[in-house]
Design an enzyme around this catalytic site. Structure first.
Site, PDB file in Angstrom:
ATOM      1  N   GLY A 248       0.808  -1.202   0.000  1.00 35.06           N
ATOM      2  CA  GLY A 248       0.000   0.000   0.000  1.00 35.06           C
ATOM      3  C   GLY A 248       0.842   1.253   0.000  1.00 35.06           C
ATOM      4  O   GLY A 248       0.303   2.357   0.061  1.00 35.06           O
ATOM      5  N   ASP A 249       2.156   1.097  -0.060  1.00 38.12           N
ATOM      6  CA  ASP A 249       3.075   2.248  -0.107  1.00 38.12           C
ATOM      7  C   ASP A 249       4.287   1.826  -0.917  1.00 38.12           C
ATOM      8  O   ASP A 249       4.219   0.855  -1.680  1.00 38.12           O
ATOM      9  CB  ASP A 249       3.441   2.687   1.310  1.00 38.12           C
ATOM     10  CG  ASP A 249       3.702   4.191   1.423  1.00 38.12           C
ATOM     11  OD1 ASP A 249       4.365   4.727   0.524  1.00 38.12           O
ATOM     12  OD2 ASP A 249       3.249   4.815   2.388  1.00 38.12           O
ATOM     13  N   ASP A 250       5.412   2.520  -0.763  1.00 36.27           N
ATOM     14  CA  ASP A 250       6.590   2.209  -1.565  1.00 36.27           C
ATOM     15  C   ASP A 250       7.080   0.781  -1.295  1.00 36.27           C
ATOM     16  O   ASP A 250       7.136   0.337  -0.143  1.00 36.27           O
ATOM     17  CB  ASP A 250       7.712   3.193  -1.236  1.00 36.27           C
ATOM     18  CG  ASP A 250       7.313   4.643  -1.506  1.00 36.27           C
ATOM     19  OD1 ASP A 250       6.635   4.891  -2.519  1.00 36.27           O
ATOM     20  OD2 ASP A 250       7.675   5.511  -0.691  1.00 36.27           O
TER      21      ASP A 250
END
Length: 472
Positions: A248-250
């Site tokens: 959900g992020d990097d």
């Protein structure tokens, strides 16, 4: 023959207290590690119960405390056998290996009380989720030498949904725990594990050197908040190999401290090697440099990278107040499938820890090299925005071919975006399609230029792992 041997061992053990000791050696699993261990124990020796309901926090802590006595005598191995092992946070020790059997599942407690509160990182000045302290990570360690967490692709389940709800509802006064964090340590290995549903970041080595991360599968819902995959932070001599992240992020976030705190602490991330890495992250980057980069980021080498349905391939995130530098970045052999941006540089990233940052602390972004890139269904080739009066320089892109997304893929109620958007940057290009912006114009038309990539080998790449045995 193996079944006969086990039967004989059981018969020999019927009338002796040594039965448990001998039967443990009936099967063994091989694994790769920095170092093998002379002594070993099983979590059940310390009261562990793998029923998925009983808390094993005390068992882990007791086992590791007991095994610490072996640190000076060849080190110790703690085996987590098949089962579902519910636990809160526990600390690692030096000269130690935690081995998770391939049928073992580590279940992270969802009770805040099972995670001790620890101080904010000195290079951040505060917690990232809130101004308060931080919950210690599920697996934590500090000031260690020679520590390994590995397994037969066993699963660590962070059970993060309750933490995500608290974060979204602004119910947290302290920063969420990570699955793995180790600080101020050297000779660190984390490998051959599956990590799912972390409360926040998954793997966070910080202020470390000589770090090996390989064979990880990291998965979280693509809408889960801040579930970064691997975050090397103020680390020197790190390698990331053969790993796969859905986040959900990097997927990989390279960091080194936040604004005035990172500048004062002054510890860069440097000599980082990434190979054979695959990422899916629709709302974030495959590899992000920053945004917390105030200790500096230098000498990052990434090759054989695959991006699928991700927001951006390589993203540099910085802004006034960050200071320091991102320089000597080398990327080659990058395949992209369904991307919003191939390359993204942001010189106006906000998100400051407090009002004490210096807006005159401008970052230096230079010597950024991208080569041998192919992409399909890419909306924007490059959105590269430096800082007015502080341009990003020495950008080189060569041998890149991107097939742009068809018009039908772009929302009809918005103006069509150009494949390149460049401001306050300087660099060159060669054999790039679609044709780059004027600020990256080919300086030697008709000649073939290859952007730089180091020919030498980092010391961490030369580390050979040993073949060890876990008697499970």
């Amino acid at each position: 023959m193996e079944k006969i041997l086990i039967f004989i061992l059981v018969l020999l053990c019927l009338n002796t207290v040594e039965c448990k000791k001998y039967s443990r050696f009936a099967k063994s699993a091989k694994y790769s590690a920095i170092n093998c261990r002379k002594h070993s124990a099983v979590l059940t020796d310390f009261g562990g119960r793998g029923d998925g309901k009983t808390s094993n926090t005390a068992a882990f802590r007791a086992a590791i405390a007991n095994l610490s006595k072996a640190a000076a005598d060849g080190g110790a191995l703690l085996i987590v056998p098949p089962g579902k092992w519910l636990t809160g946070s526990f600390n690692l020790i030096s000269q130690f290996t935690l081995y998770l059997h391939n049928e073992a599942v580590l279940l992270a407690s969802q009770d805040e009380a099972d995670y001790p509160l620890i101080d904010p990182l000195p290079s951040y000045g505060r917690g990232r989720d809130a101004v308060g302290k931080r919950f210690a990570s599920l697996i934590f360690g500090t000031n260690l030498t020679d520590v390994v967490v590995t397994g037969g692709n066993a699963t660590i389940d962070g059970q993060g949904d309750i933490w995500w709800k608290k974060f979204r509802g602004n119910q947290l006064k302290n920063t969420r725990p990570y699955l793995f964090e180790i600080m101020y340590s050297n000779q660190v290995q984390i490998s051959n594990l599956t990590m799912i549903n972390s409360p926040s970041w998954n793997v966070h080595p910080v202020y470390c050197k000589d770090v090996i991360i390989e064979g990880l599968t990291i998965i979280a819902p693509v809408d889960s908040p801040n579930t970064d995959g691997i975050n090397p932070d103020s680390c020197t001599n790190t390698r990331i190999r053969d790993s796969y992240v859905v986040s959900g992020d990097d997927c990989i976030a390279v960091k080194s401290g936040w604004d005035e705190y990172g500048i004062k602490f002054g510890m860069p991330t440097q000599h980082l090697s990434i190979k054979r890495f695959t990422c899916i992250s629709p709302d974030s980057a495959v590899i992000a440099l920053g945004s917390e980069m105030s200790g500096g980021i230098q000498d990052v080498r990434a090759e054989d990278i695959t991006a699928i349905n991700s927001q951006s391939g390589i993203r540099i995130k910085t802004g006034p107040g960050r200071g320091a530098y991102v320089k000597d970045i080398y990327v080659k052999g990058f395949k992209m499938y369904t991307m919003q941006y191939a390359f993204w540089m942001t010189g106006s990233y906000g998100s400051h820890p407090d009002e004490g940052y210096d807006p005159k602390a401008l970052p230096i972004i230079q010597n950024i090299n991208y080569r041998d890139i192919v992409g399909k269904n890419v909306t924007i080739a490059g959105d590269l925005a430096g800082i007015q009066g502080d341009p990003f320089t020495g950008i080189c892109i060569s041998n890149m071919t991107l097939d742009l997304a068809s018009k039908s893929k772009i929302l009809s109620d918005k103006p069509k975006k150009q494949p390149w958007n460049c401001t306050d940057i300087a660099g060159t290009s060669s054999r790039v399609s679609p044709q780059p912006c004027d600020l990256l114009a080919d300086k030697q038309p008709g000649k073939s230029l290859d952007c730089a990539f180091p020919a030498d080998t980092l010391p961490i790449d030369n580390v050979q792992l040993k073949t060890c045995k876990a008697n499970v």
